[in-house]
Enzyme design. Structure first.
Site, PDB file in Angstrom:
ATOM      1  N   GLY A 143       5.666  11.347  33.720  1.00 27.50           N
ATOM      2  CA  GLY A 143       4.623  10.418  34.165  1.00 27.50           C
ATOM      3  C   GLY A 143       4.219   9.540  32.987  1.00 27.50           C
ATOM      4  N   VAL A 184      10.767  23.749  35.947  1.00 30.58           N
ATOM      5  CA  VAL A 184      10.582  24.739  34.882  1.00 30.58           C
ATOM      6  C   VAL A 184      10.092  26.028  35.522  1.00 30.58           C
ATOM      7  CG1 VAL A 184       9.269  25.291  32.800  1.00 30.58           C
ATOM      8  CG2 VAL A 184      10.059  22.942  33.206  1.00 30.58           C
ATOM      9  N   VAL A 186       1.608  17.095  33.308  1.00 35.47           N
ATOM     10  CA  VAL A 186       1.925  17.124  34.741  1.00 35.47           C
ATOM     11  C   VAL A 186       0.758  16.616  35.589  1.00 35.47           C
ATOM     12  CG1 VAL A 186       3.632  18.971  34.545  1.00 35.47           C
ATOM     13  CG2 VAL A 186       1.217  19.561  34.863  1.00 35.47           C
ATOM     14  N   ARG A 235      -3.645  15.278  35.823  1.00 38.07           N
ATOM     15  CA  ARG A 235      -4.993  15.702  35.446  1.00 38.07           C
ATOM     16  C   ARG A 235      -5.777  16.038  36.713  1.00 38.07           C
ATOM     17  NH1 ARG A 235      -6.478  14.536  30.299  1.00 38.07           N
ATOM     18  NH2 ARG A 235      -8.671  14.184  30.818  1.00 38.07           N
ATOM     19  N   ALA A 242      -9.120   4.019  32.838  1.00 33.70           N
ATOM     20  CA  ALA A 242     -10.397   3.702  32.200  1.00 33.70           C
ATOM     21  C   ALA A 242     -11.024   2.439  32.789  1.00 33.70           C
ATOM     22  CB  ALA A 242     -10.186   3.549  30.702  1.00 33.70           C
ATOM     23  N   HIS A 248       4.117 -23.650  24.957  1.00 38.19           N
ATOM     24  CA  HIS A 248       5.496 -23.405  24.569  1.00 38.19           C
ATOM     25  C   HIS A 248       5.580 -23.292  23.042  1.00 38.19           C
ATOM     26  CE1 HIS A 248       9.841 -23.567  24.489  1.00 38.19           C
ATOM     27  NE2 HIS A 248       9.748 -24.441  23.505  1.00 38.19           N
TER      28      HIS A 248
HETATM   29  P1  FAD Z   1     -13.764  10.920  30.870  1.00 40.41           P
HETATM   30  O1  FAD Z   1     -13.307   9.900  29.924  1.00 40.41           O
HETATM   31  O2  FAD Z   1     -12.971  12.157  31.045  1.00 40.41           O
HETATM   32  O3  FAD Z   1     -15.247  11.303  30.408  1.00 40.41           O
HETATM   33  C1  FAD Z   1     -15.978  12.291  31.048  1.00 40.41           C
HETATM   34  C2  FAD Z   1     -17.071  12.733  30.089  1.00 40.41           C
HETATM   35  O4  FAD Z   1     -17.978  13.584  30.777  1.00 40.41           O
HETATM   36  C3  FAD Z   1     -16.543  13.545  28.909  1.00 40.41           C
HETATM   37  O5  FAD Z   1     -17.088  13.064  27.727  1.00 40.41           O
HETATM   38  C4  FAD Z   1     -17.041  14.966  29.205  1.00 40.41           C
HETATM   39  O6  FAD Z   1     -17.323  15.733  28.030  1.00 40.41           O
HETATM   40  C5  FAD Z   1     -18.314  14.670  29.952  1.00 40.41           C
HETATM   41  N1  FAD Z   1     -18.764  15.770  30.816  1.00 40.41           N
HETATM   42  C6  FAD Z   1     -18.040  16.416  31.764  1.00 40.41           C
HETATM   43  N2  FAD Z   1     -18.813  17.328  32.388  1.00 40.41           N
HETATM   44  C7  FAD Z   1     -20.031  17.260  31.802  1.00 40.41           C
HETATM   45  C8  FAD Z   1     -21.242  17.961  32.006  1.00 40.41           C
HETATM   46  N3  FAD Z   1     -21.358  18.904  32.942  1.00 40.41           N
HETATM   47  N4  FAD Z   1     -22.292  17.658  31.220  1.00 40.41           N
HETATM   48  C9  FAD Z   1     -22.191  16.694  30.255  1.00 40.41           C
HETATM   49  N5  FAD Z   1     -21.069  16.007  30.022  1.00 40.41           N
HETATM   50  C10 FAD Z   1     -20.009  16.280  30.798  1.00 40.41           C
HETATM   51  N6  FAD Z   1      -6.442   5.073  30.989  1.00 40.41           N
HETATM   52  C11 FAD Z   1      -6.230   3.742  30.875  1.00 40.41           C
HETATM   53  O7  FAD Z   1      -6.785   2.962  31.657  1.00 40.41           O
HETATM   54  N7  FAD Z   1      -5.420   3.231  29.887  1.00 40.41           N
HETATM   55  C12 FAD Z   1      -4.784   4.045  29.004  1.00 40.41           C
HETATM   56  O8  FAD Z   1      -4.065   3.565  28.125  1.00 40.41           O
HETATM   57  C13 FAD Z   1      -4.978   5.443  29.113  1.00 40.41           C
HETATM   58  N8  FAD Z   1      -4.365   6.288  28.265  1.00 40.41           N
HETATM   59  C14 FAD Z   1      -4.591   7.628  28.365  1.00 40.41           C
HETATM   60  C15 FAD Z   1      -3.923   8.479  27.495  1.00 40.41           C
HETATM   61  C16 FAD Z   1      -4.098   9.845  27.581  1.00 40.41           C
HETATM   62  C17 FAD Z   1      -3.385  10.758  26.619  1.00 40.41           C
HETATM   63  C18 FAD Z   1      -5.002  10.373  28.556  1.00 40.41           C
HETATM   64  C19 FAD Z   1      -5.247  11.870  28.633  1.00 40.41           C
HETATM   65  C20 FAD Z   1      -5.663   9.551  29.437  1.00 40.41           C
HETATM   66  C21 FAD Z   1      -5.456   8.160  29.359  1.00 40.41           C
HETATM   67  N9  FAD Z   1      -6.070   7.273  30.244  1.00 40.41           N
HETATM   68  C22 FAD Z   1      -5.839   5.927  30.133  1.00 40.41           C
HETATM   69  C23 FAD Z   1      -6.973   7.748  31.303  1.00 40.41           C
HETATM   70  C24 FAD Z   1      -8.449   7.559  30.873  1.00 40.41           C
HETATM   71  O9  FAD Z   1      -8.674   8.275  29.689  1.00 40.41           O
HETATM   72  C25 FAD Z   1      -9.383   8.042  31.957  1.00 40.41           C
HETATM   73  O10 FAD Z   1      -9.078   7.394  33.173  1.00 40.41           O
HETATM   74  C26 FAD Z   1     -10.825   7.747  31.597  1.00 40.41           C
HETATM   75  O11 FAD Z   1     -11.187   8.383  30.405  1.00 40.41           O
HETATM   76  C27 FAD Z   1     -11.764   8.205  32.714  1.00 40.41           C
HETATM   77  O12 FAD Z   1     -13.076   7.953  32.335  1.00 40.41           O
HETATM   78  P2  FAD Z   1     -14.276   8.865  32.880  1.00 40.41           P
HETATM   79  O13 FAD Z   1     -15.507   8.337  32.235  1.00 40.41           O
HETATM   80  O14 FAD Z   1     -14.218   8.953  34.340  1.00 40.41           O
HETATM   81  O15 FAD Z   1     -13.959  10.327  32.347  1.00 40.41           O
HETATM   82  P1  NAD Z   2       1.166  11.521  36.033  1.00 33.10           P
HETATM   83  O1  NAD Z   2       0.671  11.840  37.384  1.00 33.10           O
HETATM   84  O2  NAD Z   2       1.298  10.125  35.604  1.00 33.10           O
HETATM   85  O3  NAD Z   2       2.585  12.192  35.803  1.00 33.10           O
HETATM   86  C1  NAD Z   2       2.813  13.563  35.953  1.00 33.10           C
HETATM   87  C2  NAD Z   2       4.294  13.762  36.198  1.00 33.10           C
HETATM   88  O4  NAD Z   2       4.564  15.153  36.108  1.00 33.10           O
HETATM   89  C3  NAD Z   2       4.736  13.317  37.596  1.00 33.10           C
HETATM   90  O5  NAD Z   2       5.900  12.529  37.481  1.00 33.10           O
HETATM   91  C4  NAD Z   2       4.986  14.626  38.328  1.00 33.10           C
HETATM   92  O6  NAD Z   2       5.993  14.510  39.308  1.00 33.10           O
HETATM   93  C5  NAD Z   2       5.422  15.509  37.183  1.00 33.10           C
HETATM   94  N1  NAD Z   2       5.228  16.953  37.429  1.00 33.10           N
HETATM   95  C6  NAD Z   2       4.191  17.549  38.044  1.00 33.10           C
HETATM   96  N2  NAD Z   2       4.362  18.900  38.022  1.00 33.10           N
HETATM   97  C7  NAD Z   2       5.528  19.133  37.373  1.00 33.10           C
HETATM   98  C8  NAD Z   2       6.233  20.313  37.009  1.00 33.10           C
HETATM   99  N3  NAD Z   2       5.762  21.521  37.313  1.00 33.10           N
HETATM  100  N4  NAD Z   2       7.406  20.179  36.336  1.00 33.10           N
HETATM  101  C9  NAD Z   2       7.881  18.946  36.008  1.00 33.10           C
HETATM  102  N5  NAD Z   2       7.257  17.797  36.332  1.00 33.10           N
HETATM  103  C10 NAD Z   2       6.083  17.891  36.987  1.00 33.10           C
HETATM  104  O7  NAD Z   2       0.191  12.353  35.062  1.00 33.10           O
HETATM  105  P2  NAD Z   2       0.054  12.318  33.486  1.00 33.10           P
HETATM  106  O8  NAD Z   2       1.213  11.667  32.847  1.00 33.10           O
HETATM  107  O9  NAD Z   2      -0.303  13.715  33.100  1.00 33.10           O
HETATM  108  O10 NAD Z   2      -1.215  11.422  33.296  1.00 33.10           O
HETATM  109  C11 NAD Z   2      -2.454  11.764  33.944  1.00 33.10           C
HETATM  110  C12 NAD Z   2      -3.232  10.537  34.280  1.00 33.10           C
HETATM  111  O11 NAD Z   2      -3.743   9.936  33.113  1.00 33.10           O
HETATM  112  C13 NAD Z   2      -2.357   9.477  34.944  1.00 33.10           C
HETATM  113  O12 NAD Z   2      -2.444   9.618  36.327  1.00 33.10           O
HETATM  114  C14 NAD Z   2      -2.942   8.193  34.505  1.00 33.10           C
HETATM  115  O13 NAD Z   2      -3.799   7.713  35.506  1.00 33.10           O
HETATM  116  C15 NAD Z   2      -3.755   8.533  33.259  1.00 33.10           C
HETATM  117  N6  NAD Z   2      -3.111   7.892  32.095  1.00 33.10           N
HETATM  118  C16 NAD Z   2      -3.025   6.529  32.073  1.00 33.10           C
HETATM  119  C17 NAD Z   2      -2.398   5.900  31.012  1.00 33.10           C
HETATM  120  C18 NAD Z   2      -2.287   4.409  31.019  1.00 33.10           C
HETATM  121  O14 NAD Z   2      -2.996   3.773  31.785  1.00 33.10           O
HETATM  122  N7  NAD Z   2      -1.426   3.820  30.200  1.00 33.10           N
HETATM  123  C19 NAD Z   2      -1.857   6.642  29.978  1.00 33.10           C
HETATM  124  C20 NAD Z   2      -1.947   8.026  30.041  1.00 33.10           C
HETATM  125  C21 NAD Z   2      -2.588   8.642  31.100  1.00 33.10           C
END
Ligand code: FAD
Ligand code: NAD
Length: 482
Positions: free
Chosen positions: A190, A245, A280, A282, A330, A454
């Site tokens: 993914g 796996v 896999v 979130r 985000a 351009h």
């Molecule tokens: P979160 O950012 O998860 O924030 C939730 C907050 O709530 C956290 O700080 C947590 O501690 C707090 N919280 C939870 N429960 C409680 C509670 N009970 N009391 C107090 N605080 C609490 N998205 C993009 O658009 N572009 C990207 O390039 C991108 N890259 C990513 C790369 C990775 C490796 C990952 C893991 C995610 C990426 N995402 C990306 C996804 C993006 O991070 C999330 O969609 C975004 O952070 C969601 O925002 P949110 O505020 O809903 O939740």
């Molecule tokens: P994803 O849903 O993008 O990909 C997960 C992949 O794992 C899928 O292709 C699924 O078929 C596969 N999979 C699931 N179970 C499996 C298993 N048991 N064995 C092998 N493959 C399996 O999820 P992600 O890559 O974990 O990212 C989570 C979320 O975070 C994304 O949905 C995305 O919205 C967000 N995110 C966004 C960005 C960005 O915007 N550039 C970057 C990172 C993460």
């Protein structure tokens, strides 16, 4: 004694911090509750995105790309570099500095907007009460006219590969390796698997990605997904589709490796890795968040159930971002945060859920908006296609970065743009032009009649739009189809 606010926000990720700031700007008394702490036990804001998501992953993608370019492509430009080396701890430290700068920035914005910043875990007790338990175990109760839940998401775990954050890691652990693993396994092809797999592949790991589905990137336009697979494989990522796996075993001894059992079309197999990333998907983070008596409903997948205005079934309680349905992105989270703040202040606003851009930050980047060809075919809509390959772009050739293409889809009857799918350098920024155009219901002709600088990569957007109606200048229009 209970403190009283117009709005209490739970969670300070992109959904929560943006909602809180907009509420405060609109004159609402606002508190935000956050439980995230760094290794120094200080409360940090910004959630997944700033701390362990969007920002740190892009910092490592940028650093690793600079290294890869210096090592592999400087010769082409007539630059002779010798002994290009990686300093992984320095790379990680730079990433941490960027993160800290941004999380401190959010804290500063809370102060500037007079938002009460409360450390601890928040729990919705009723439609206008939030209980906060501090890290020392002290309890306080906040009263709010409106509650915004923005608790975000956490990685999904699979029993066959339990995370230890040393050898088998999730996306958070994969941002902290102390050295480049020689052999790196990734479960899940993914967005995270491809982005973080790319980081370590560029730095020298032999990367094998195991994907359960037979289809690669099923949500992406098929032509673009096919091109992506070809390019990533050329970059050295080995992507095994239809791979399930079944088990993992850690070796004994100080420096552990992990052996994976998996099966694919070639039968049962084994592979050994120095590190394994599990990516896999979130899940919504609702652990310990909702008192049952509060009555907030979840859907069948565990997301907080909301309508298009992000209202839950309990009046006055809203939920936004990853904890509710829709793509976990985000920018989607931020827009929902703003919408809810505006609606609490009796203003009109609606998120356009049909126009949420998606980007995969590999190189080249993959970016898309609107409908893809497969979706248009399935819904029986007639469309024209304009395709522009970057190989025909003067700017891309000058930069030695001409892999990929731009594909624009427009309605045959009205010429209105229905979708855009890009693989190429700066695809995220190029796509944004089409996102704006689609928000204004533009036609391909509207873009064709617009002047583009351009030489620029954006000229590809212009040419793709011209190609929709057979008017492209720098490429053959033969590929136009209905
Ligand atoms: P979160 O950012 O998860 O924030 C939730 C907050 O709530 C956290 O700080 C947590 O501690 C707090 N919280 C939870 N429960 C409680 C509670 N009970 N009391 C107090 N605080 C609490 N998205 C993009 O658009 N572009 C990207 O390039 C991108 N890259 C990513 C790369 C990775 C490796 C990952 C893991 C995610 C990426 N995402 C990306 C996804 C993006 O991070 C999330 O969609 C975004 O952070 C969601 O925002 P949110 O505020 O809903 O939740
Ligand atoms: P994803 O849903 O993008 O990909 C997960 C992949 O794992 C899928 O292709 C699924 O078929 C596969 N999979 C699931 N179970 C499996 C298993 N048991 N064995 C092998 N493959 C399996 O999820 P992600 O890559 O974990 O990212 C989570 C979320 O975070 C994304 O949905 C995305 O919205 C967000 N995110 C966004 C960005 C960005 O915007 N550039 C970057 C990172 C993460």
């Amino acid at each position: 004694m209970s403190k009283e606010y117009d709005v209490v926000v739970i969670g300070s990720g992109p959904a929560g911090y943006v909602a809180a700031i907009r509420c405060a700007q609109l004159g609402l008394s606002t508190a935000i509750v956050e439980k995230w702490r760094n290794s120094n036990k200080e409360t940090v804001h910004g959630g997944t995105c700033l701390n362990v998501g969007c920002i740190p992953s892009k910092a490592l993608l940028d650093s690793s790309y600079k290294y890869f370019e210096a090592k592999e492509h400087s010769d082409v430009h007539g630059i002779k570099l010798q002994n290009v080396k990686i300093d992984v701890p320095a790379m990680i430290a730079r990433k941490d500095k960027v993160v800290s700068q941004l999380t401190q920035g959010v804290k500063g914005l809370f102060t500037a907007n007079k938002i009460d910043d409360i450390a601890g875990a928040g729990k919705v007790v009723s439609k206008n009460k939030v209980k906060v338990i501090s890290h020392d175990g002290e309890e306080q109760e906040l009263t709010a006219k409106h509650i915004i839940i923005a608790a975000g998401s956490v990685p999904i775990n699979i029993p066959s590969a339990p995370i230890d954050q040393e050898t088998i890691v999730d996306s958070t652990g994969a941002l902290e390796f102390k050295e480049v693993p020689k052999r790196l396994g990734v479960i899940g092809a993914g967005i995270i698997g491809l982005e973080l797999g790319s980081v370590w592949a560029r730095l020298g790991s032999e990367v094998v990605v195991l994907e359960a589905l037979e289809d690669f990137l099923p949500a992406v336009d098929k032509q673009i997904a096919k091109e992506t697979l070809k390019i990533l494989e050329k970059q050295g990522l080995e992507i095994k589709l239809g791979a399930r796996v079944t088990d993992t075993k850690l070796s004994k001894g100080a420096k552990k490796t992990v052996t994976i059992d998996f099966s694919d079309t070639q039968g049962d197999q084994k592979a050994e890795f120095d590190k394994l990333i599990v990516a896999v998907g979130r899940r919504p983070f609702t652990d310990d968040l909702l008192e049952v008596s509060a009555g907030v409903e979840l859907d069948e997948r565990g997301f907080i159930k909301v309508n298009d205005q992000c209202e839950t079934n309990v009046p006055g309680v809203h939920a936004v971002g990853d904890v509710v349905r829709g793509p976990m992105l985000a920018h989607k989270a931020m827009e929902e945060g703003i919408m809810v703040a505006e609606r609490i202040a009796d203003k009109k606003m609606q998120v356009n859920y049909d126009l949420i851009p998606s980007v995969i930050y590999t190189h080249p980047e993959i970016a898309w908006i609107g409908k893809n060809e497969e979706e248009l075919k399935a819904s029986g809509i007639d469309y024209n296609i304009g395709v522009f390959p970057f190989a025909a772009s003067g700017r891309a050739l000058a930069a030695n970065d001409s892999d990929g293409l731009i594909k624009l889809l427009a309605d045959t009857q009205t010429d209105r743009i229905l979708g855009c799918h890009i693989i190429g350098a700066s695809a995220a920024d190029l796509l944004q032009q089409i996102v704006i155009a689609m928000e204004f219901s533009a036609s391909a002709e509207d873009i064709g009649l617009t002047m583009f600088s351009h030489p620029s990569l954006s000229e590809g957007v212009h040419e793709a739009a011209l190609a929709v109606n057979g008017h492209a200048i720098h490429i053959s229009n033969r590929k136009r189809r209905k």
